[in-house]
Enzyme design. Sequence first.
Site, PDB file in Angstrom:
ATOM      1  N   TRP A  65       3.860  58.481  54.699  1.00 25.09           N
ATOM      2  CA  TRP A  65       4.791  59.598  54.800  1.00 25.09           C
ATOM      3  C   TRP A  65       4.667  60.303  56.147  1.00 25.09           C
ATOM      4  CZ3 TRP A  65       9.274  60.797  53.894  1.00 25.09           C
ATOM      5  CH2 TRP A  65       9.768  62.103  53.729  1.00 25.09           C
ATOM      6  N   LYS A 117       2.086  66.880  48.425  1.00 25.48           N
ATOM      7  CA  LYS A 117       2.457  67.332  47.087  1.00 25.48           C
ATOM      8  C   LYS A 117       1.233  67.300  46.181  1.00 25.48           C
ATOM      9  CE  LYS A 117       7.095  65.472  47.821  1.00 25.48           C
ATOM     10  NZ  LYS A 117       8.080  64.432  47.472  1.00 25.48           N
ATOM     11  N   SER A 135       7.101  54.199  44.031  1.00 24.79           N
ATOM     12  CA  SER A 135       6.273  55.306  43.547  1.00 24.79           C
ATOM     13  C   SER A 135       4.888  54.835  43.104  1.00 24.79           C
ATOM     14  CB  SER A 135       6.967  56.002  42.366  1.00 24.79           C
ATOM     15  OG  SER A 135       6.082  56.878  41.711  1.00 24.79           O
ATOM     16  N   ARG A 136       3.857  55.341  43.781  1.00 29.24           N
ATOM     17  CA  ARG A 136       2.485  54.987  43.405  1.00 29.24           C
ATOM     18  C   ARG A 136       2.120  55.555  42.034  1.00 29.24           C
ATOM     19  NH1 ARG A 136       1.632  56.347  48.958  1.00 29.24           N
ATOM     20  NH2 ARG A 136       0.738  58.351  48.401  1.00 29.24           N
ATOM     21  N   SER A 142      11.867  61.604  48.458  1.00 30.49           N
ATOM     22  CA  SER A 142      11.763  60.969  49.778  1.00 30.49           C
ATOM     23  C   SER A 142      10.670  59.918  49.808  1.00 30.49           C
ATOM     24  CB  SER A 142      11.467  62.036  50.834  1.00 30.49           C
ATOM     25  OG  SER A 142      10.429  62.907  50.381  1.00 30.49           O
ATOM     26  N   GLY A 200      10.912  67.034  48.553  1.00 25.34           N
ATOM     27  CA  GLY A 200      12.129  66.492  47.963  1.00 25.34           C
ATOM     28  C   GLY A 200      12.000  65.013  47.671  1.00 25.34           C
ATOM     29  N   ASP A 223      13.425  65.037  43.028  1.00 25.38           N
ATOM     30  CA  ASP A 223      12.150  64.350  43.253  1.00 25.38           C
ATOM     31  C   ASP A 223      11.667  63.665  41.976  1.00 25.38           C
ATOM     32  OD1 ASP A 223      10.116  63.488  44.852  1.00 25.38           O
ATOM     33  OD2 ASP A 223       9.258  65.453  45.238  1.00 25.38           O
ATOM     34  N   GLU A 247      -1.387  60.900  43.451  1.00 25.16           N
ATOM     35  CA  GLU A 247      -1.483  62.356  43.354  1.00 25.16           C
ATOM     36  C   GLU A 247      -1.349  62.862  41.918  1.00 25.16           C
ATOM     37  OE1 GLU A 247      -2.482  64.301  45.546  1.00 25.16           O
ATOM     38  OE2 GLU A 247      -1.942  63.606  47.555  1.00 25.16           O
ATOM     39  N   LYS A 249       6.021  66.777  39.299  1.00 31.67           N
ATOM     40  CA  LYS A 249       6.819  65.576  39.002  1.00 31.67           C
ATOM     41  C   LYS A 249       5.963  64.319  39.070  1.00 31.67           C
ATOM     42  CE  LYS A 249       6.961  64.139  43.408  1.00 31.67           C
ATOM     43  NZ  LYS A 249       6.680  62.794  43.968  1.00 31.67           N
TER      44      LYS A 249
END
Length: 332
Positions: free
Chosen positions: A11, A103, A248-249, A132, A130, A238, A275, A185
């Site tokens: 990122w 995040k 998405s991990r 992304s 957001g 998101d 996360e 999220k």
Amino acid sequence: MKITVVGSGAWGTALAISLCKNGHAVTLWARSAEKAEQMKSTRQNPRLNGVKLPDELQISADPACVAGSVLVVIASPSVAIREVCRKIATHLDENTVMVSVTKGIEPGTLLRMSQVVEEETKHPVVVLTGPSHAEELAQGMPTGCVAASANQAHAEMVQDAFMSDYFRIYTSPDIVGAELGGALKNVIALCAGVTDGMGYGDNIKAMLMTRGLTEMARLGVAMGANRDTFAGLAGVGDLIVTCTSPHSRNHQAGILIGQGKSADEAMAQVGAVVEGYYAARSAGELAKKYGVDMPIVRAACAVLYENVSTSQVVEQLLNRSKKPESEDSGWN
């Protein structure tokens, strides 16, 4: 404008590439000298396979590289953000504005990432968040985020710095809601992955996402956020992308857990920071602190930390007592 991006993960690197394309003088800080040298020589980041780093992008492992920067973007993982901010704090210029793009919620203190950054650097912070994925932004695919700050001028400065013909930035005064949306999220996305791993279909995922959004907004309002923020990019936007995308991990880790792997095994196989694993415990503690009911978060904690089976928590969630969908049903 001179801008330093602190954190050379996917990122941080994608944001650095985007800022370079906007004509800024950008330095990307890597935590290890070895990684910095590797990226300098190959002009690639292993996390962004096939994406060439711009020739004008400077890469450094020296914390002093932040000196003279108008904006410093903090893109380190949540578990490392306090340590990283301490490393760079003494090198910041007096008027530097920090931009937090991480995040999460700090374990123990339960602070949002912007609060950690501000506490360690003593500088104002704008949150950029957001739906992304780094892989898409790095390739110039259309993306939308929100820059949130109590200071309108700072939010608009970040908007102007990042905005491009493929990266659209909105502004918001609700830094609390924007950050909580980004952190919470990840927990819901991990749960959505679990149900995929268990072989369930779209119905339960849709239910998890919508009821998860209700939990996110419920906690946010209790902590002073605007409920409408959760209907925007930092909330439902998101949530959608993280619950449904193969990038998405959190979703990947959830699938592995749903297939029977332990949380530790799942995170090791994903090979990067998940996360949602850390945010689940912090979210559960915040729910207790603010007296907010968050059954999906509670279920996630039971699986991740208490060795409760996924089938058991799904059964418990589905068999909770009856209630109306809206907390303000309109009936007398």
